[in-house]
Enzyme design. Structure first.
Site, mmCIF file in Angstrom:
data_model
loop_
_atom_site.group_PDB
_atom_site.id
_atom_site.type_symbol
_atom_site.label_atom_id
_atom_site.label_comp_id
_atom_site.label_asym_id
_atom_site.label_seq_id
_atom_site.Cartn_x
_atom_site.Cartn_y
_atom_site.Cartn_z
ATOM 1 N N TYR A 19 -5.271 4.419 11.608
ATOM 2 C CA TYR A 19 -5.701 3.517 10.532
ATOM 3 C C TYR A 19 -4.934 3.867 9.274
ATOM 4 C CZ TYR A 19 -9.316 2.038 13.659
ATOM 5 O OH TYR A 19 -9.964 1.514 14.744
ATOM 6 N N GLU A 20 -4.610 2.849 8.479
ATOM 7 C CA GLU A 20 -3.812 3.132 7.299
ATOM 8 C C GLU A 20 -4.542 4.035 6.313
ATOM 9 O OE1 GLU A 20 -4.014 -1.402 6.331
ATOM 10 O OE2 GLU A 20 -3.261 -0.418 4.544
ATOM 11 N N SER A 21 -5.838 4.119 6.441
ATOM 12 C CA SER A 21 -6.610 5.006 5.568
ATOM 13 C C SER A 21 -6.365 6.478 5.899
ATOM 14 C CB SER A 21 -8.095 4.678 5.699
ATOM 15 O OG SER A 21 -8.486 4.708 7.053
ATOM 16 N N ASN A 36 0.822 -1.215 0.000
ATOM 17 C CA ASN A 36 0.000 0.000 0.000
ATOM 18 C C ASN A 36 0.857 1.267 0.000
ATOM 19 O OD1 ASN A 36 -2.748 -0.298 -0.219
ATOM 20 N ND2 ASN A 36 -3.075 -0.707 1.945
#
Lengths: 262, 314, 314, 262
Positions: free
Chosen positions: D57-59, C106
Site C-alpha cells: 500500500y502506498e501508505s 504523492n
C-alpha cells in the site's frame, strides 16, 4: 603542570583542552560530538553551564544521556535514554539541513584558514601516509553553524597549506565559503595542545588568542608552519577550576580511559 | 514459488557473491556481519568493490586477504583504536595489491544509498563542495561527483552524487523471519537505505523468528523480504562489534587485531587462527571460549534494558 | 533555557500560527490533528498555504471556513467516501474564495519533504514527467518543477522538484514527552519527513509521557523535540480519523460530514455544531458522547494487539 | 445476469471485474493495490492462484495480510501482521525504484493510449469538475512494471484525448514512454464495466479483447469516444467459477460493503 593546593587544583593538558572545548558550547545548543576529548568537553558542558545541550552523534543518536561514557560514535550505550535513534541519514541529515549549532572536528593537518586534512600525507594517488578519509568531518564542516577544532599542535600538522582539503575551513580566505552556500559559517576556534586560536573576522586567517599555562608564544610560533599572528591582547588560557577538574576525573572519566591515569 | 532462503553463511557466500561484484557491507561500527566477511575470505573471492559510508577491520581483513580491488567509502579506520594496517599497506605500498578508492563523505554516501533505494538518479548536496574530493577520482572519473548550479535560481552550486545500487549487500541484524523480513533496533547506521539500495541482500541475524513476531511490530522492519536472497542465523555473527540487546563490542579483541596486524606476518598469524583456521561462526565461538574463557564471553552479553510494548490494535 | 512547550490547542494555534503562513498538515488519512485544524478555524486564521501529499476533510473544513488561499498537494478527496464539497466549490466556483493550487504527485510531495528535512535543495524524480502537471502551475511558476537532463549521461530527463520547508507543521501522534520528542507507530504517512522539514512543529498527542518512556524505545521517535514548539495533549485528537492502538476511524461520522457538506447551508450547520459550537476537544468529545452515546464512542476504541518488547541493553 | 445452478453460479458485474483483476496477478508478484475492487481482486488472487503475492500500500504497508478487509489505503487493519510498516516514502519509494510488478489504477477519464485523468473535467484553471488529483496514481503509472486499470465504461470517460494527463499511459503512442526513461512499461490491461481491453504491442492503441457476458460489441463501441479496434479473436470474457464467487462473497466481502448486497 602541577600547581596543587588540593588534589583537583592541578590539571593536565588534556583536561585543559576538554575544559576549553566545553566553554565553546552554549546552553541549549545542538552539538555533534565524536569520541575522545570533544566528547568529554560536551559531557562537561552538560554537567556545568549547558544542562540543556542536545548531544547528537552522526550514527543517528539524538539527545543522548548515556550512563556510561561512550567509546565510539556507534557505542550502544548511546541508545538507551536517547530522545531519538535513527541512522546516518538522520544524524547527518540534520547537520546538512543546518539545524546543528556546533560540530567538533580534528585532523592530521590544519592550515592558516582552518581547512582540515584527514585524507593523505603526500600525493593522493601514491600517499606517503593514507589517512581515514572524511567520515562525517566534511559534512560537519559544511553544515554546522560553527565548528570547534581540536589539534595536536606540531609544525607538520600546522602547514600553511594542507596536503589535501578534506573539510572546508575558509578555503583561501574571506568570502569563499559564502560562494559555496554552505549552511554553516565555518570554524570558530582551534583548541590545540599549545593554545587557543581563532579566525580573524575579516580575513579569516587563524591567529593566537591564548597560550596554555607553561607554553610560550615562541614555542607556538615554532610549531606553526606560517607566520602566525597574535591577538592584540594575547594572554594565558584560563585555568580550569578544581571543581571542573573533579567532575572530569571522577564523574566523566573515572577509569581514566580518555584522560589517562593521573 | 516459495523460495527457501535459510542457509549457512558458507552457502550464501558461495551462491550469491561472485568475483568482481560491487558489494555493500551494511552498518556503522556495529552489527557488521563478520561471519559473512570471514566466509568471503575463506572462499577467496576476488576483485570485489566494497561500498559503505564507513569501514572498520572487516574491510581491513578483506583487503589483507586480497579480495578487494576497489573501495567506495568515506572512512576506513578504527576510530580511537587507530589505523587499519592492511588498508594502509594497500594504499601506500600496494600490498597485497593496489587498491583504487573513491572518497566521499559519510552524508554523501548515505545520500547515494538513499537515492539508490528510492530510484532517484542522483542527490544534490553541500557535502564535498570545494574540497579536494572534488578534484580527485579513480575509475568513476567525472561520474564520481558533478557540480551543478541550482536550476531553481538560488545562485548556489551543489555537488551531485550519483545513486549507488550495489549488486549485493550483506548486513547483520537482530532478527528476521524465514522470508527475510529484517528487524533492527538501536543504531541503524547506514541501514535501512544501504541494504534497500542493493539488488540482492544476504542477511545474517542473531535469531530467526516467526513471521508472526515480525508482524506484531512491523515498524521495526528495516528491509522487506523480497530483496533478501539468503537468511543466515549466526548468533554473535558481528563479534567483535556490538549488537544492541545481544552483546557489546569486544574492545580487547579489536585492539588485539589492530596490534597483531601491524606486520604482514602478524596479520597472517591472526587470520590463520581466527578466520582461515575455523570453518564457521560456531567454530569461531568455540575457539573464542576455549581461548578467552566462558567468563570473558559471558561478560560481552548485553544487560536487560527492555523496551515497553505498544498497542497496534484497531 | 528550558522552554515550557505543553499547552492547549488554543494557545498553540494562537502563538504559532499566523495569517499567511505556509503550513504542513502531517499524516495520511490517519492521525490528522483535527483538534488543531478546528482551532485554526475557530481563530479565523486567513490566507494560509496548506501542504500535504494527500488531504481529506480537514482540508475541506479549512477551505470552507475561508482559511486557505493556496494548496500544495497531490490529492484532495475522501477516497471511497467521494469528493470534498468545499474543495470543489472553491475550485469550481470560487466559494467561499478562489484557491490556487500546485498539483504534485504523492511521491513528489514526499520527496519534496524529504529534501526539505535533509537540506537537499531539490530531488530528481520520474514522477510527473510528461503529465499535464508539468504544463500547468500557479504562483510557483517555473519553480514548481523543472526538467533536467541527467548530468551523469544516462540520456534520461528527470523532473526536479524543489525542497519544501513550511513555516510551521502540525501532526497528531500517539505520544510525546514534554520536550516534544514524538513517537508514532502504525502507518507513518508523510511523517517523519513532512514534520522534520518544517521550521517549527506543533504536535498533538494522545498522551504526554515521560522522557524515560521515550528513552526506553528511541527508535520509535519520528521527530526530535528541538523542532517542536508546542505539545498539546488531546485524547481522540484525530477523530474521526484513526490513531493506531487508540481508536479506529469513525466512518459514520466521516460519511455524515460528506453528506451534510453537500450544500453550503448543510456545511455551515455541521460546522456550527461540531467546530464553532465547541470550545476545545474535550468539549467536542462530550458532545460526541451526548449525541451518539457512550456505546458508539466505546466501539471506536482499539482492541489490544500489543507488540512484544525488545532488549536495548549493552 | 443470473445464470444460477447453485447460489454461486450467478455473478454481478462487479464480481466479474474483481475476478478479472485477480487474473492479472501472477504468484509471487509485488502488487500495489488501493481500496475497492482492485483490493478485492488482489485478495482474491492471494486466496487462489497467487498465495505468495506481496500486497503493498502506498501508505507504506508492505506484505499485508489483514484479517479484515481494509476500507482505506491507510486503514489500521493493514498494520498488524504486515511484514513492514513505514510511510509514503517507503511505500512509493519502492514503486519509484521499479521494484513493484503490478499497480492498480482508475480514473475519471482514460484515452486511446491509456492515459488517465484524475485532475479536472474542463479547463485546469476554471474546471467544470475538479477531481482529486494524482495521489499516488502518476507515481504508480510511471514506476510499476505494468498497470491494471479499472474503469466505468461510458463515452465521456473514454474520450480520444483526456482533458488532463494525470497518469502516463503511452502518451501519443509507441516509443514515448521509452524516451521518458520510466522504470515501468505502462498499462497492460483495462478492466472496464463492459469488457477487457489491451494495448497493441506495436502501436500501443487500446483494443477490445473481450466483452462481458450480456454486453454487445456495439454497446462497447457506442460507449467509447474513438473508433475502438477489436482483437481478431474478440470473445466473451471468461465467466467466474462458482468457487471463486463463493470466496469473494463469503470470505472477502461478507458484509457486502464493496460488492453490494447480493
Amino acid at each position: 603542570m602541577m600547581m596543587s593546593e588540593n588534589r583537583y587544583s592541578d590539571f593536565t593538558l588534556q583536561e585543559l583542552m576538554a575544559v576549553a572545548a566545553a566553554a565553546e558550547i552554549k546552553d541549549g545548543e545542538k552539538v555533534i560530538i565524536g569520541t575522545g576529548l570533544p566528547l568529554l568537553g560536551g559531557l562537561l558542558a552538560q554537567r556545568t553551564h549547558a544542562p540543556n545541550m542536545i548531544a547528537i552523534y552522526e550514527s543517528g543518536a539524538i539527545d543522548c544521556k548515556p550512563l556510561v561514557t561512550p567509546f565510539s560514535v556507534a557505542d550502544p550505550v548511546l541508545v538507551p535514554g536517547a530522545a531519538m535513534q535513527g541512522g546516518l541519514i538522520d544524524g547527518l541529515g540534520i547537520v546538512h539541513a543546518g539545524d546543528v549549532d556546533v560540530g567538533f572536528l580534528g585532523g592530521a593537518q590544519i592550515d592558516k584558514y582552518g581547512n582540515l586534512n584527514t585524507h593523505v600525507i603526500g600525493d593522493y594517488y601514491s600517499p606517503t601516509v593514507r589517512l581515514p578519509g572524511s567520515g562525517g568531518s566534511n559534512d560537519i564542516g559544511a553544515g554546522c553553524k560553527r565548528t570547534v577544532i581540536m589539534m595536536l599542535h606540531q609544525k607538520q600538522r600546522f602547514p600553511e597549506k594542507v596536503d589535501f582539503v578534506t573539510t572546508p575551513g575558509y578555503f583561501d580566505g574571506a568570502g569563499q565559503r559564502e560562494k559555496m552556500g554552505f549552511p554553516g559559517d565555518g570554524p570558530s576556534v582551534v583548541v590545540s595542545t599549545l593554545g587557543i586560536l581563532r579566525f580573524h573576522v575579516k580575513t579569516k586567517e587563524m591567529y593566537l588568542e591564548s597560550y596554555h599555562p607553561g607554553v610560550t608564544i615562541e614555542q607556538i610560533k615554532l610549531n606553526t608552519g606560517w607566520d602566525l599572528k597574535m591577538a592584540a591582547d594575547v594572554k594565558e588560557t584560563v585555568r580550569p577550576t578544581p571543581e571542573v577538574i573533579r567532575i572530569l576525573r571522577e564523574e566523566l572519566d573515572p577509569t581514566g580511559i580518555f584522560l589517562g591515569k593521573n | 514459488m516459495k523460495i527457501e532462503k535459510v542457509m549457512s553463511a558458507k552457502e550464501a557466500v558461495s551462491k550469491f557473491i561472485d568475483d568482481g561484484m560491487n558489494i555493500a557491507i551494511g552498518s556503522f561500527f556495529h552489527t557488521i556481519a563478520y561471519n559473512i566477511t570471514h566466509e568471503i575470505i575463506r572462499q577467496e573471492k576476488k576483485h570485489l568493490t566494497i561500498c559503505a559510508p564507513s569501514f572498520n577491520e572487516h574491510a581491513d581483513q578483506l583487503i589483507g586477504a586480497g579480495c578487494v580491488d576497489r573501495i567506495v567509502s568515506s572512512y576506513v579506520w578504527m576510530e580511537v583504536f587507530g589505523s587499519l594496517n592492511c588498508f594502509r599497506r594497500a594504499m601506500e605500498k600496494g600490498v597485497p595489491n593496489k587498491i583504487e578508492m573513491e572518497d566521499y563523505t559519510n552524508f554523501a554516501m548515505a545520500a547515494r544509498f538513499l537515492a539508490g533505494s528510492l530510484g532517484i538518479p542522483y542527490m544534490p548536496v553541500h557535502s564535498m563542495k570545494g574540497s579536494d574530493m572534488m578534484k580527485y577520482s579513480s575509475w568513476m572519473g567525472e561520474n564520481k561527483v558533478r557540480m551543478m548550479k541550482d536550476p531553481f535560481g538560488s545562485g548556489v552550486e551543489h555537488a551531485l552524487v550519483p545513486a549507488l545500487k550495489p549488486d549485493v549487500g550483506f548486513v547483520h541484524a537482530q532478527r528476521a523471519d524465514e522470508e527475510g523480513n529484517v528487524q533492527m533496533w538501536g543504531i541503524l547506521g547506514d541501514a535501512p537505505y544501504s541494504v534497500r539500495a542493493c539488488q540482492k541482500v544476504i542477511v545474517s541475524v542473531e535469531e530467526i523468528v516467526s513471521r508472526d513476531v515480525i508482524g506484531r511490530d512491523p515498524n521495526r522492519t528495516v528491509l522487506p523480504g523480497y530483496k533478501v536472497v539468503a537468511v543466515v542465523e549466526d548468533p554473535f555473527g558481528s563479534h567483535p562489534k556490538n549488537c544492541q540487546g545481544y552483546y557489546n563490542a569486544d574492545r580487547d579483541f579489536i585492539f588485539k587485531y589492530i596490534q597483531e596486524s601491524r606486520t604482514e606476518e602478524g596479520w597472517k598469524k591472526f587470520m590463520d587462527e581466527w578466520v582461515y583456521g575455523v570453518s564457521n561462526r560456531a567454530d569461531y565461538l568455540k575457539k573464542y571460549i576455549d581461548t578467552f574463557g566462558m567468563k570473558k564471553f559471558q561478560s560481552l552479553k548485553a544487560k536487560d534494558m527492555s523496551s515497553s510494548s505498544v498497542n497496534y490494535g484497531y
